[in-house]
Design an enzyme around this catalytic site. Sequence first.
Site, short mmCIF file in Angstrom:
data_model
loop_
_atom_site.label_atom_id
_atom_site.label_comp_id
_atom_site.label_asym_id
_atom_site.label_seq_id
_atom_site.Cartn_x
_atom_site.Cartn_y
_atom_site.Cartn_z
N GLY A 69 0.81 -1.22 0.00
CA GLY A 69 0.00 0.00 0.00
C GLY A 69 0.84 1.26 0.00
O GLY A 69 0.50 2.24 -0.67
N ASP B 8 -7.22 -9.48 2.83
CA ASP B 8 -7.29 -9.16 4.26
C ASP B 8 -8.49 -9.82 4.93
O ASP B 8 -8.38 -10.43 5.99
CB ASP B 8 -7.37 -7.64 4.46
CG ASP B 8 -6.09 -6.94 4.10
OD1 ASP B 8 -5.03 -7.60 4.10
OD2 ASP B 8 -6.13 -5.72 3.81
N ASP C 200 -6.50 -6.35 -2.22
CA ASP C 200 -6.00 -6.22 -0.85
C ASP C 200 -7.10 -6.47 0.17
O ASP C 200 -6.90 -7.15 1.18
CB ASP C 200 -5.40 -4.82 -0.64
CG ASP C 200 -4.04 -4.68 -1.29
OD1 ASP C 200 -3.43 -5.71 -1.62
OD2 ASP C 200 -3.59 -3.53 -1.49
#
Length: 213
Positions: A56, A77, A73
Site C-alpha cells: 500500500g 485481508d 488487498d
Amino acid sequence: MWMKSGNLLDSTFKNCYHAGYLRIIVNFIAFAVCYSNRTLFAILYFFSFVLDGIDGWFARKFNQASTFGAVLDMVTDRVSTACLLALLSQSYRPGLVFLMLLGLDITSHWFQMYSSFLSGKTSHKDVQHTSNWLLKLYYEYRPFMAFCCVSCEVLYIILFLFADEKSTSLLSSCNEAKSPHCLGVHFNSCWLGIETSYQHHPDENSCRHMRRD
C-alpha cells in the site's frame, strides 16, 4: 543515470505490486501449517500483514493505486482474518464472539467498499467527502489506522498461540495471559519447538507449565 534510476523505481514498484499475489501464497502456506506448527503460522501470517502495508505504501508513493489493487488487498485481508477468527471460534468458548467479529469485519468493509464505488471513488479509503468523523480519523490519520490494525491482528495471533487443543474459556485464557511469566514461557517454548499448555493452579497465583507428550 536518470534512466537507470527510473528503471530501478519501475522495478521496485513492480516487485511491490506483486506483493499482493505473494500475500495470497503466504496465507495459503500459513493456514496449511496452522495446526502442525503454530509458530510458523504466526510468522507467516504477520509477514503477510507486513507485505500489505509495504504494498500500500508503494502504491500511494508512486500514485499507482487502482480499483483492482484495492479490491485484491481487501479480499485478501478479509479472507485471512475470517479464517483466523473461524479457527479461534473453534478453540475458545463462547465461539460466537469470534463469529460476530467475523461478520462485523466483513459487512463493515463491504458496505464501505460498495458505497465508495457507488460514489465513483477508486478506493474505499477515500473519505474526503464523508461526514463520519470516525471514518475520517481511521482512514486519514495513518498512525491511528496502523495502531488499530496491528493491535487487532497481534491480539488474534496471541490468542491462537495460547489456544489449547480442547475448547477453553476465553476469559480464563485472557486472565492467564496477563501473567508475564506465562507469556514469556509460552513464547520461549514456541521458539524451541515445544508445544505447551497452561493451567492456573487453584492454590497459587501462578501458572503451571506442562509439556505435552
